[in-house]
Design a protein around this motif. Sequence first.
Motif, PDB file in Angstrom:
ATOM      1  N   TYR A  99       0.801  -1.222   0.000  1.00 44.69           N
ATOM      2  CA  TYR A  99       0.000   0.000   0.000  1.00 44.69           C
ATOM      3  C   TYR A  99       0.837   1.277   0.000  1.00 44.69           C
ATOM      4  O   TYR A  99       0.350   2.341   0.388  1.00 44.69           O
ATOM      5  CB  TYR A  99      -0.946   0.008   1.214  1.00 44.69           C
ATOM      6  CG  TYR A  99      -1.864  -1.194   1.258  1.00 44.69           C
ATOM      7  CD1 TYR A  99      -2.943  -1.296   0.386  1.00 44.69           C
ATOM      8  CD2 TYR A  99      -1.633  -2.240   2.152  1.00 44.69           C
ATOM      9  CE1 TYR A  99      -3.775  -2.407   0.403  1.00 44.69           C
ATOM     10  CE2 TYR A  99      -2.461  -3.354   2.183  1.00 44.69           C
ATOM     11  CZ  TYR A  99      -3.536  -3.428   1.304  1.00 44.69           C
ATOM     12  OH  TYR A  99      -4.348  -4.533   1.322  1.00 44.69           O
ATOM     13  N   GLY A 100       2.077   1.169  -0.441  1.00 47.71           N
ATOM     14  CA  GLY A 100       2.924   2.349  -0.528  1.00 47.71           C
ATOM     15  C   GLY A 100       3.176   3.024   0.798  1.00 47.71           C
ATOM     16  O   GLY A 100       3.421   4.232   0.869  1.00 47.71           O
ATOM     17  N   GLY A 101       3.113   2.259   1.874  1.00 47.28           N
ATOM     18  CA  GLY A 101       3.361   2.795   3.200  1.00 47.28           C
ATOM     19  C   GLY A 101       2.163   3.497   3.827  1.00 47.28           C
ATOM     20  O   GLY A 101       2.273   4.039   4.930  1.00 47.28           O
ATOM     21  N   GLN A 102       1.012   3.481   3.135  1.00 45.92           N
ATOM     22  CA  GLN A 102      -0.183   4.166   3.624  1.00 45.92           C
ATOM     23  C   GLN A 102      -1.192   3.179   4.208  1.00 45.92           C
ATOM     24  O   GLN A 102      -1.266   2.024   3.787  1.00 45.92           O
ATOM     25  CB  GLN A 102      -0.849   4.945   2.490  1.00 45.92           C
ATOM     26  CG  GLN A 102       0.054   5.969   1.826  1.00 45.92           C
ATOM     27  CD  GLN A 102       0.522   7.036   2.790  1.00 45.92           C
ATOM     28  OE1 GLN A 102      -0.285   7.632   3.501  1.00 45.92           O
ATOM     29  NE2 GLN A 102       1.824   7.286   2.822  1.00 45.92           N
ATOM     30  N   VAL A 103      -1.968   3.649   5.165  1.00 47.14           N
ATOM     31  CA  VAL A 103      -3.052   2.837   5.711  1.00 47.14           C
ATOM     32  C   VAL A 103      -4.191   2.816   4.699  1.00 47.14           C
ATOM     33  O   VAL A 103      -4.672   3.876   4.287  1.00 47.14           O
ATOM     34  CB  VAL A 103      -3.554   3.413   7.051  1.00 47.14           C
ATOM     35  CG1 VAL A 103      -4.779   2.638   7.550  1.00 47.14           C
ATOM     36  CG2 VAL A 103      -2.445   3.382   8.093  1.00 47.14           C
ATOM     37  N   PRO A 104      -4.621   1.644   4.262  1.00 45.57           N
ATOM     38  CA  PRO A 104      -5.666   1.581   3.230  1.00 45.57           C
ATOM     39  C   PRO A 104      -7.038   1.990   3.756  1.00 45.57           C
ATOM     40  O   PRO A 104      -7.420   1.629   4.868  1.00 45.57           O
ATOM     41  CB  PRO A 104      -5.667   0.100   2.818  1.00 45.57           C
ATOM     42  CG  PRO A 104      -5.164  -0.621   4.036  1.00 45.57           C
ATOM     43  CD  PRO A 104      -4.152   0.301   4.666  1.00 45.57           C
ATOM     44  N   GLU A 105      -7.766   2.738   2.954  1.00 41.58           N
ATOM     45  CA  GLU A 105      -9.134   3.122   3.305  1.00 41.58           C
ATOM     46  C   GLU A 105     -10.078   2.059   2.745  1.00 41.58           C
ATOM     47  O   GLU A 105     -10.891   2.300   1.858  1.00 41.58           O
ATOM     48  CB  GLU A 105      -9.468   4.500   2.730  1.00 41.58           C
ATOM     49  CG  GLU A 105     -10.804   5.045   3.200  1.00 41.58           C
ATOM     50  CD  GLU A 105     -11.125   6.411   2.631  1.00 41.58           C
ATOM     51  OE1 GLU A 105     -12.291   6.846   2.734  1.00 41.58           O
ATOM     52  OE2 GLU A 105     -10.215   7.062   2.065  1.00 41.58           O
ATOM     53  N   ASN A 106      -9.968   0.869   3.319  1.00 46.63           N
ATOM     54  CA  ASN A 106     -10.703  -0.284   2.811  1.00 46.63           C
ATOM     55  C   ASN A 106     -10.891  -1.277   3.951  1.00 46.63           C
ATOM     56  O   ASN A 106      -9.913  -1.689   4.582  1.00 46.63           O
ATOM     57  CB  ASN A 106      -9.922  -0.932   1.659  1.00 46.63           C
ATOM     58  CG  ASN A 106     -10.607  -2.149   1.092  1.00 46.63           C
ATOM     59  OD1 ASN A 106     -10.558  -3.231   1.673  1.00 46.63           O
ATOM     60  ND2 ASN A 106     -11.248  -1.989  -0.063  1.00 46.63           N
ATOM     61  N   ARG A 107     -12.136  -1.648   4.222  1.00 44.28           N
ATOM     62  CA  ARG A 107     -12.414  -2.523   5.360  1.00 44.28           C
ATOM     63  C   ARG A 107     -11.708  -3.872   5.244  1.00 44.28           C
ATOM     64  O   ARG A 107     -11.051  -4.332   6.186  1.00 44.28           O
ATOM     65  CB  ARG A 107     -13.918  -2.750   5.515  1.00 44.28           C
ATOM     66  CG  ARG A 107     -14.252  -3.725   6.645  1.00 44.28           C
ATOM     67  CD  ARG A 107     -15.742  -3.994   6.754  1.00 44.28           C
ATOM     68  NE  ARG A 107     -16.472  -2.799   7.081  1.00 44.28           N
ATOM     69  CZ  ARG A 107     -16.516  -2.260   8.302  1.00 44.28           C
ATOM     70  NH1 ARG A 107     -15.824  -2.818   9.286  1.00 44.28           N
ATOM     71  NH2 ARG A 107     -17.225  -1.178   8.533  1.00 44.28           N
ATOM     72  N   ASN A 108     -11.855  -4.535   4.105  1.00 42.88           N
ATOM     73  CA  ASN A 108     -11.252  -5.856   3.960  1.00 42.88           C
ATOM     74  C   ASN A 108      -9.741  -5.810   4.096  1.00 42.88           C
ATOM     75  O   ASN A 108      -9.133  -6.676   4.735  1.00 42.88           O
ATOM     76  CB  ASN A 108     -11.639  -6.470   2.614  1.00 42.88           C
ATOM     77  CG  ASN A 108     -13.097  -6.879   2.546  1.00 42.88           C
ATOM     78  OD1 ASN A 108     -13.711  -7.165   3.568  1.00 42.88           O
ATOM     79  ND2 ASN A 108     -13.654  -6.901   1.350  1.00 42.88           N
TER      80      ASN A 108
END
Length: 213
Positions: A99-108
Amino acid sequence: MNKSKRQQILIRLRDNHPMNDELHFSSSFELLIAVLLSSQSTDLNVKKATDKLYSIANTPNTILELGLDTLKEYIKTIGLFNKKASNIINICHILLNEYGGQVPENRNALENLPGVGRKTANVVLNVAFGWPTIAVDTHVFRVSNRTGFATGKNVITVEKKLLKVVPSEFKINCHRWLISHGQNTCKARNPRCYYCSIKDICEFKSKIKILCH
C-alpha cells in the motif's frame, strides 16, 4: 426504545462526554497502531507508550528501523506486548509492500492486517477517514444492551442495529460517547445510575433498585 428517546440519549451523551481522547495520533498510521495497542489495555497506558514511541518512530519505515526488540521495549507496559509488537512489524511490512506505506481506506484490507479486527477497522475508518461506521467494543456492547438503545446477543448484531437507529449526524462520534459513558458511568459492575445523565430515559430494568439504595 423509540426514536425520540434515542435522540435525547445521544444529545445528552454528546453534551456530557466531550471529545477528549486519551489516544494521541497525528496520522492514520499512528491511529491504527494506537488502537491495536489499546486492546486489553487502558488508553492512558497506550498514550504513555505511544508518546515516547512516536517521538522517534511513527511511520512503517521508522518502526522497522527500530526492530522488533527495541519496539518491545517501548510497549512492554502494555498487555500482550510481545504479540502486538510482532503484529506491528508485520503490518509495517505489508503497508510498505502492498500500500505504498499508507493505511488503506478499505475494510477488507484493514481486517486482513495482523491483529486488526472489525472493531479496530471501524475505528480507523470512522476517525481517520470519516466513514459513518460504529465500532462496538465491550463498553458499547454493554451500554447499548443495558439501556435498551440497541440490543443484540453479539457485537455484529448490535453494530447493525446502531447503524440503523443512530441518525447520520451522530454516527461519526457516537461510539466514543458510548465508550466514555461505559467507562465512567454505566460500568460493568456497580453502574452509577444515581449520577447518570440519561437515567430518566434509559430502559435498564434494575436502575430503580440502584436509585432507591
